[in-house]
Design an enzyme around this catalytic site. Structure first.
Site, mmCIF file in Angstrom:
data_model
loop_
_atom_site.group_PDB
_atom_site.id
_atom_site.type_symbol
_atom_site.label_atom_id
_atom_site.label_comp_id
_atom_site.label_asym_id
_atom_site.label_seq_id
_atom_site.Cartn_x
_atom_site.Cartn_y
_atom_site.Cartn_z
ATOM 1 C CG ASP A 120 -0.313 -0.182 2.692
ATOM 2 O OD1 ASP A 120 1.172 0.006 2.399
ATOM 3 O OD2 ASP A 120 -0.805 0.064 3.381
ATOM 4 C CD GLU A 121 6.402 2.803 0.853
ATOM 5 O OE1 GLU A 121 6.387 3.565 1.524
ATOM 6 O OE2 GLU A 121 7.166 1.843 -0.011
#
Length: 231
Positions: A120-121
């Site tokens: 989720d980066e």
């Protein structure tokens, strides 16, 4: 008669050579397409279609070829695990794709390159071109926090996620990982440390925020023999 046989033989050879040329042409196009696809996969994230870390490094090399300041944006979603735990990983993937589209659209608007670095980066590299890094960071925070309409078990559902964002203004001569991404990473951790749903602009000398003090003893400390705390 001899002339007729020669004509027939010549025509036959022409037909065979033509068929072979077409075969070679088709095979060449197939191999070229396969190589193009393999090269794309090496530089892109299969879920979102954004660049991966290798693709972002390649983009940095291209941007850095022209001496100029570069804006680096590092984005880490807040509480994304809760989305997976509540709605399932398929919904989590749909949300990651939605956020990727938003990040890419905003990045394209400023002439940059967007990437998904890990779960989720996300990250973005943009030529500064006089843009205000602080306003740019606020724009990323705003677009990511907009509610997302996702289809969950056949029913339209609104899912909202926020992000902690680090922004750094670096020179094109600065190293990609050790300086550009590192500074944005430090700023991102300050945003996360401040509660998330915000951006922080890197300033010279900024270091990683101090760890939050642990409340109570560590579990392994509870099992130590009295009198051996320093052992």
């Amino acid at each position: 008669m001899f002339t007729t046989l020669t004509v027939i033989a010549t025509a036959a050879v022409a037909i065979v050579l033509g068929a072979w040329a077409r075969h070679v042409s088709v095979e060449t196009r197939r191999l070229r397409a396969a190589l193009t696809d393999a090269a794309w996969q090496l530089a892109h994230d299969p879920l979102t279609g954004l660049c991966n870390r290798a693709g972002l490094l390649a983009a940095h090399t291209i941007i850095a070829a022209t001496p100029q300041p570069i804006i680096v944006v590092l984005i880490d979603l807040d509480g994304f695990k809760t989305v997976n735990d509540t709605h399932g990983h398929d919904t989590g993937d749909d949300l990651l794709i939605t956020i990727a589209d938003r990040v890419e659209e905003l990045t394209d608007l400023y002439g940059g390159t967007a990437a998904r670095l890990s779960g989720d980066e996300y990250a973005a590299l943009l030529p500064a071109n006089g843009h205000d890094p602080d306003r740019l960071g606020a724009a990323f925070v705003a677009v990511i926090a907009e509610p997302a309409r996702l289809d969950i078990d056949g029913a339209p559902t609104t899912v909202t996620v926020t992000a902690s964002i680090g922004v750094a203004l670096v020179d094109s001569t600065d190293g990609f990982g050790e300086i550009a991404l590192h500074r944005a990473d430090v700023a991102m951790y300050h945003a996360k440390h401040g509660g998330g749903n915000r951006h922080v602009l890197y300033v010279p000398g900024m270091a990683m925020p101090a760890r939050t003090p642990r409340r109570g003893p560590r579990p392994r400390d509870q099992h130590r023999t009295p009198g051996r705390a320093g052992a």
